[in-house]
Scaffold this motif. Structure first.
Motif, PDB file in Angstrom:
ATOM      1  N   SER A  30      85.920  20.152 159.904  1.00 55.13           N
ATOM      2  CA  SER A  30      85.027  20.349 161.051  1.00 55.13           C
ATOM      3  C   SER A  30      85.108  21.773 161.586  1.00 55.13           C
ATOM      4  N   ARG A  31      86.347  22.296 161.741  1.00 56.84           N
ATOM      5  CA  ARG A  31      86.469  23.652 162.278  1.00 56.84           C
ATOM      6  C   ARG A  31      85.910  24.693 161.312  1.00 56.84           C
ATOM      7  N   GLN A  65      82.142  24.663 161.573  1.00 57.20           N
ATOM      8  CA  GLN A  65      81.700  25.363 162.781  1.00 57.20           C
ATOM      9  C   GLN A  65      81.803  26.874 162.607  1.00 57.20           C
ATOM     10  N   ARG A 121      78.749  22.261 156.565  1.00 58.96           N
ATOM     11  CA  ARG A 121      78.913  20.966 157.234  1.00 58.96           C
ATOM     12  C   ARG A 121      80.100  20.236 156.642  1.00 58.96           C
ATOM     13  N   ALA A 122      80.695  19.402 157.453  1.00 65.83           N
ATOM     14  CA  ALA A 122      81.851  18.634 157.025  1.00 65.83           C
ATOM     15  C   ALA A 122      81.405  17.287 156.489  1.00 65.83           C
ATOM     16  N   ASP A 144      79.561  12.625 162.604  1.00 65.88           N
ATOM     17  CA  ASP A 144      78.668  13.387 163.471  1.00 65.88           C
ATOM     18  C   ASP A 144      77.414  12.573 163.766  1.00 65.88           C
TER      19      ASP A 144
END
Length: 713
Positions: free
Chosen positions: A53-54, A57, A72-73, A232
């Motif tokens: 996720s990080r 981002q 994207r994760a 998400d």
């Protein structure tokens, strides 16, 4: 390990470039990265669990070799089997359809010889260029006419169609891809990326319809994103749209309508859509003001602070929304090729807005100076230049171009960031322009004309969704028979209407048809729920043409039966389409009769399901100003008077794709005051629907035979 997906990886970028980005922007050392797989511009990267996720981002929207990337994760194990199977089916159908389009393009190419190439309506031959001019965004516009200055024949090539312009040059073929910007009876204008100098050597040109694979690529990418989404909002929407969870709704809002002219059903549908936390469906039968309702929803959503993505499967569907939103003063921008946008709306296109931006005026000057430096550096002079002078000029030119591109990119970012509504076709969203932008709400108008796969490119950018359409009218056009049989023709709207009927609200007051034209389709397709607004319920031709009063012309509906009169169908020599010569003559006679009454030709339309019949009618009427088109071409449109030529007449009772009665629903509901249907009851009545249609007309006194026609009419 977790999965990180990086999309829009530019050509030439390798694993080393990705590792460098992970380290510099994400703080993840290369030794901790697992396998990296690069395929078709998408990288699948194994990263330590908890990092996905990080990293997404940090990397999303970053620049790699001059191109913005998306990150994207995802954890592939998080997707349920049913979801995986659903997306696998959609991906397979997209590929089958892409192959069918390629096959059709090859078949067209094999038939492209001489005048015969025009018979299928997918080519125009023997053309010459009469005008050339610069167009928006560095494009070039060329106007072509027939070499003998004769009118263009009937053709499927229309505004917005992707085409190939080609012509012989020095024993070879010069071919240029473009878009139809304008089509008139005597000329056609194309928008091209450029016009090379070699074009001057081509004397005669031809234009052929072309396939466009960009849309299928965008569909595949969106489906892959949805399939692998985890943790998400996209993952939640994907699960819900696959039937894994129920849509949620808040209390109905207590808000003032922006459009005071909406009826009760329209206002109820808007309020319901505003209460949806996930998805809402607005069912709009013919003439019920579906697009007006959708625009009301968008305007009220904007007033709540939402950023809205407004899409449709066709440019016409998008432009219908755009025109209303622009007239209402909303801050709107239209994405897509300007040639595919209605001419009076092009001022709202991103290209036009960018061209008018102050930063871009400076960028154009910088680019002009840069190219002047490039030319100076390449110029041969008598005096030997100072060592390194040419290199310095080229470096300065490249720096100027870099500044120009940066200013253009800033202008694009500013325009997109300040727009409340972004309009585009469902498959016309360019990720390189939109970057990582998400929207509070997505609206897809005419959603039933789009395949489900075609809806996913905008869905992956949305927090919640509103679909508007009518699943009782034309379904998406599918070329591959296997994909159609397996369900590709079932739109997302239609599927969700069955799975979540509580998410649907229907409109019921129609503002188009005389009540007698409305009655039969209302009973057959809408459970007799349609109501004609008093302003249209009794309007007739005599309101427009006094001579129509007290004559058969004033009857709102007329079925003319050709059974037993020798109105036999024929097949074109190449076997591609069917026509009915006598029926074409009768349709032309009725059209001329309407004009003789005083009707404007622009208020008359002739609909026929077969391309060959459309050509026969067009040849007979010439440039009369009467529109002649297929059922698909008239979807979403209306005329004061409509003539339908059904063509099929044979002793076997074969009616071909007329058996898809939704096509007939579309055709019958285009007329406002007068509907004339011409057909052979003996052939048609083998189908129960057409049997009921003939019986309905007989019972209401709207049935006539060709033998009974008043010769003086």
């Amino acid at each position: 390990m977790a999965i990180l997906f990086v999309e829009h990886v530019p050509p030439g970028a390798g694993k080393g470039d990705l590792l460098r980005l992970l380290d510099e922007l994400g703080g993840l050392e290369g030794r901790r990265v697992g396998q990296i797989t690069l395929s078709g511009g998408t990288a699948t990267i194994e990263v330590p669990a908890g990092w996905e996720s990080r990293l997404a981002q940090s990397l999303d929207g970053a620049t790699l070799k001059g191109r913005k990337i998306r990150a994207r994760a995802g954890r592939e194990a998080d997707i349920t089997t049913s979801e995986a199977e659903h997306f696998d089916r959609l991906l397979r159908w997209v590929e089958l359809e892409r192959e069918a389009e390629a096959d059709r393009a090859r078949e067209r190419a094999a038939r492209r010889t001489g005048a015969a190439a025009e018979r299928g309506g997918e080519s125009l031959v023997d053309l010459v260029i009469t005008d050339e001019e610069p167009a928006l965004a560095g494009r070039y516009a060329v106007t072509l006419v027939k070499r003998q200055r004769t009118p263009l024949p009937w053709t499927r090539i229309d505004v917005g169609s992707p085409v190939v312009l080609s012509g012989p040059r020095g024993g070879k073929l010069l071919a240029l891809r473009g878009i139809v910007e304008e089509r008139r009876p005597e000329r056609i204008k194309l928008s091209l990326p450029g016009l090379p100098d070699e074009a001057e050597e081509v004397e005669v040109w031809r234009v052929d319809l072309s396939s466009d694979e960009i849309s299928s690529q965008r569909q595949r990418l969106a489906l892959e994103r949805a399939r692998s989404a985890a943790g998400d909002r996209l993952a939640q929407l994907s699960a819900m749209l696959c039937g894994a969870s129920e849509p949620r709704f808040d209390d109905t809002p207590d808000e003032q309508a922006v459009d005071a002219g909406l009826n009760e059903a329209q206002l109820s549908a808007v309020d319901f859509a505003l209460s949806a936390r996930d998805i809402a469906l607005v069912h709009g039968p013919p003439g019920t003001g579906k697009t007006r309702t959708v625009v009301e929803f968008i305007r009220r959503a904007v007033r709540r602070g939402d950023r809205v993505l407004a899409c449709g499967p066709s440019n016409m569907a998008v432009d219908n929304m755009l025109a209303r939103l622009a007239a209402a003063g909303e801050r709107v921008v239209r994405l897509g090729q300007p040639a595919r946008v209605l001419s009076d709306l092009r001022t709202y296109t991103l290209d036009a807005l960018v061209d008018r931006h102050e930063d871009v005026r400076l960028a154009r000057k910088l680019a002009k100076d840069a190219f002047a430096l490039f030319r100076r550096a390449a110029r041969t002079t008598r005096a030997k230049p100072q060592p390194g002078a040419r290199r310095e000029m080229r470096e300065e030119a490249r720096a100027l171009l870099s500044d120009a591109r940066r200013l253009e990119a800033q202008a694009v970012e500013h325009i997109l960031d300040t727009a409340d509504v972004v309009c585009a076709t469902s498959t016309g969203l360019d990720d390189s322009l939109l970057g990582a932008r998400q929207f509070s709400c997505l609206v897809i108008d005419e959603a039933c004309q789009a395949t489900e796969a075609g809806c996913w490119p905008p869905i992956v950018r949305a927090e919640r969704i509103v679909l508007a359409g009518d699943h009782r009218q034309l379904p998406p056009t599918i070329l591959n028979d296997l994909a159609r049989r397996e369900g590709f023709a079932v739109s997302l709207f239609e599927r969700l209407a069955q799975v979540y009927p509580q998410s649907l609200r229907a409109l019921n007051v129609q503002y188009r048809m005389h009540r007698d034209i409305m009655e039969f389709p209302s009973g057959e397709f809408y459970e007799n729920t349609l109501v004609a607004d008093p302003q249209v319920a009794d309007h007739r031709l005599s309101d427009l043409c006094a001579e129509a009063a007290d004559s058969p012309w004033n009857a709102p509906l007329e079925f003319i039966d050709t059974a037993g009169a020798g109105y036999d169908e024929q097949i074109e020599p190449d076997g591609e389409s069917r026509f009915n010569q006598k029926e074409a003559e009768l349709a032309c006679s009725k059209a001329r009769g309407l004009v003789a009454l005083g009707m404007s030709p622009a208020d008359i339309g002739i609909i026929t399901p077969y391309a060959a019949q459309a050509r026969h009618i067009a040849d007979r009427l010439g440039d009369a100003g009467i529109e002649i088109d297929s059922v698909d071409g008239f979807q979403g449109r209306e005329k004061e008077a409509i003539i339908i030529s059904l063509v099929r007449s044979n002793p076997r009772g074969e009616i071909g794709f007329l058996a898809d009665i939704r096509r007939m629903n579309v055709a019958m509901t285009r007329a406002r005051r007068k509907l004339i249907i011409i057909g052979d009851s003996a052939t048609l009545a083998a189908n129960e629907f057409y049997g009921r249609l003939v019986a309905h007309c007989e019972a209401r006194g709207f049935y006539r035979t060709v033998w009974e026609l008043d010769a003086a009419e």
